[in-house]
Write an enzyme that holds these catalytic residues in place. Structure first.
Site, PDB file in Angstrom:
ATOM      1  N   GLN A  88     110.741  35.066  36.388  1.00 43.88           N
ATOM      2  CA  GLN A  88     109.582  34.348  36.935  1.00 43.88           C
ATOM      3  C   GLN A  88     108.972  35.136  38.082  1.00 43.88           C
ATOM      4  OE1 GLN A  88     110.764  29.943  37.423  1.00 43.88           O
ATOM      5  NE2 GLN A  88     112.622  30.983  36.801  1.00 43.88           N
ATOM      6  N   ASN A  89     109.620  36.227  38.449  1.00 43.27           N
ATOM      7  CA  ASN A  89     109.163  36.985  39.618  1.00 43.27           C
ATOM      8  C   ASN A  89     107.958  37.849  39.295  1.00 43.27           C
ATOM      9  OD1 ASN A  89     111.211  35.825  40.983  1.00 43.27           O
ATOM     10  ND2 ASN A  89     112.553  37.606  40.974  1.00 43.27           N
ATOM     11  N   VAL A  90     107.143  38.015  40.315  1.00 41.72           N
ATOM     12  CA  VAL A  90     105.959  38.865  40.164  1.00 41.72           C
ATOM     13  C   VAL A  90     106.202  40.245  40.775  1.00 41.72           C
ATOM     14  CG1 VAL A  90     104.313  36.975  39.930  1.00 41.72           C
ATOM     15  CG2 VAL A  90     104.953  37.733  42.224  1.00 41.72           C
ATOM     16  N   ASP A  91     107.353  40.428  41.421  1.00 46.07           N
ATOM     17  CA  ASP A  91     107.684  41.765  41.920  1.00 46.07           C
ATOM     18  C   ASP A  91     108.213  42.620  40.771  1.00 46.07           C
ATOM     19  OD1 ASP A  91     110.662  41.734  41.695  1.00 46.07           O
ATOM     20  OD2 ASP A  91     110.573  40.164  43.214  1.00 46.07           O
ATOM     21  N   HIS A 106     105.367  34.993  34.865  1.00 41.33           N
ATOM     22  CA  HIS A 106     104.306  34.585  35.785  1.00 41.33           C
ATOM     23  C   HIS A 106     103.428  35.743  36.240  1.00 41.33           C
ATOM     24  CE1 HIS A 106     106.898  30.819  36.885  1.00 41.33           C
ATOM     25  NE2 HIS A 106     106.327  30.715  35.705  1.00 41.33           N
TER      26      HIS A 106
END
Ligand code: NAD
Length: 232
Positions: A88-91, A106
């Site tokens: 779910q991380n955007v990094d 995400h």
């Protein structure tokens, strides 16, 4: 052994020890911003400059930090297992640690897209997006992230991976944000399921789950040691 497929569902908690804050752990604010203001279509309509500023800061910060022991241990797991990360991380810390199969539910901080055409995505690295920066179709660029209330197009790819898992690992996610939280329903019956989180899991039913009640760095390493031993 390569026949054994491990699917990892990760969330903001796995990047906490790298220095990226989760927002749920900081009193409803994400790095001082009200989440509704910066991560919703309405927030974008009302104040796009603020939204861009928020993600520009997140992108800059993510570029400054390093993958931690948990990201690295999951990347090393590819030596012994087929591994897919559904994050779910955007990094991009999973990729920078060396994981080769990462699905971003995400979106990704290092990408931007047209406000009019969600398929028009471009790599921006750690550069900021400003008002007036345009996509190829002449419309404003926005962060390539999924905001609250928006569709999650990658969810079906994540669900397919989870449905094929022989072992499921959930790490650093409270599993309260849907549709990501629903992914755990797609597993085959009776596969081993592990959850690594210093907090109590908010699952309705913990039957069949093993909880490592600790931070990602130590918990992931401990679990992987056990899995490698069992499957060697
Ligand atoms: P979340 O709902 O995934 O909750 C964070 C979870 O991590 C909690 O259960 C918490 O107990 C746990 N946690 C905290 N520290 C931990 C540690 N050291 N090791 C393991 N677990 C730990 O995540 P959220 O913060 O509520 O964010 C929801 C959404 O916001 C994400 O899905 C993501 O899109 C976005 N977000 C992304 C990042 C990032 O990319 N690094 C950071 C913050 C928020």
């Amino acid at each position: 052994m390569p026949d054994t497929k491990i699917v990892v569902i990760s969330g903001a908690g796995i990047s906490a020890e790298s220095g990226l804050a989760t927002f749920r752990d900081s009193g409803g604010l994400w790095e001082g911003y009200n989440i509704e203001d910066v991560a919703s279509p309405q927030g974008w309509q009302e104040n796009p400059r603020k939204v861009l500023e928020f993600y520009n800061l997140r992108r800059k910060k993510a570029a400054e930090v390093q993958p931690n022991e948990a990201h690295k241990a999951l990347a090393d797991l590819e030596d012994d297992f087929e591994v897919v990360i559904v994050t779910q991380n955007v990094d991009d810390l999973h990729e920078r640690a060396g994981s080769t199969d990462v699905i971003h539910l995400h979106g990704e901080l290092r990408k931007a897209r047209s406000v009019k055409d969600e398929a028009l995505v471009t790599d921006i690295g750690s550069d900021p997006i400003h008002l007036g920066d345009l996509a190829e179709d002449g419309s404003q660029l926005r962060p390539h992230v999924v905001w609250f209330g928006e569709m999650v197009p990658m969810i079906e790819f994540g669900a397919k991976e989870v449905s094929e898992a022989d072992i499921l690992i959930v790490v650093g996610t409270s599993l309260v944000v849907y549709p990501a939280a629903g992914l755990i329903e797609y597993t085959k019956p009776n596969i081993p399921k592990y959850i690594i989180d210093p907090a109590e899991p908010q699952l309705f039913n913990l039957d069949g789950w093993v909880h490592y009640k600790e931070k990602a760095g130590s918990g992931v390493k401990k679990l992987i040691k056990k899995l490698k031993k069992e499957h060697s």
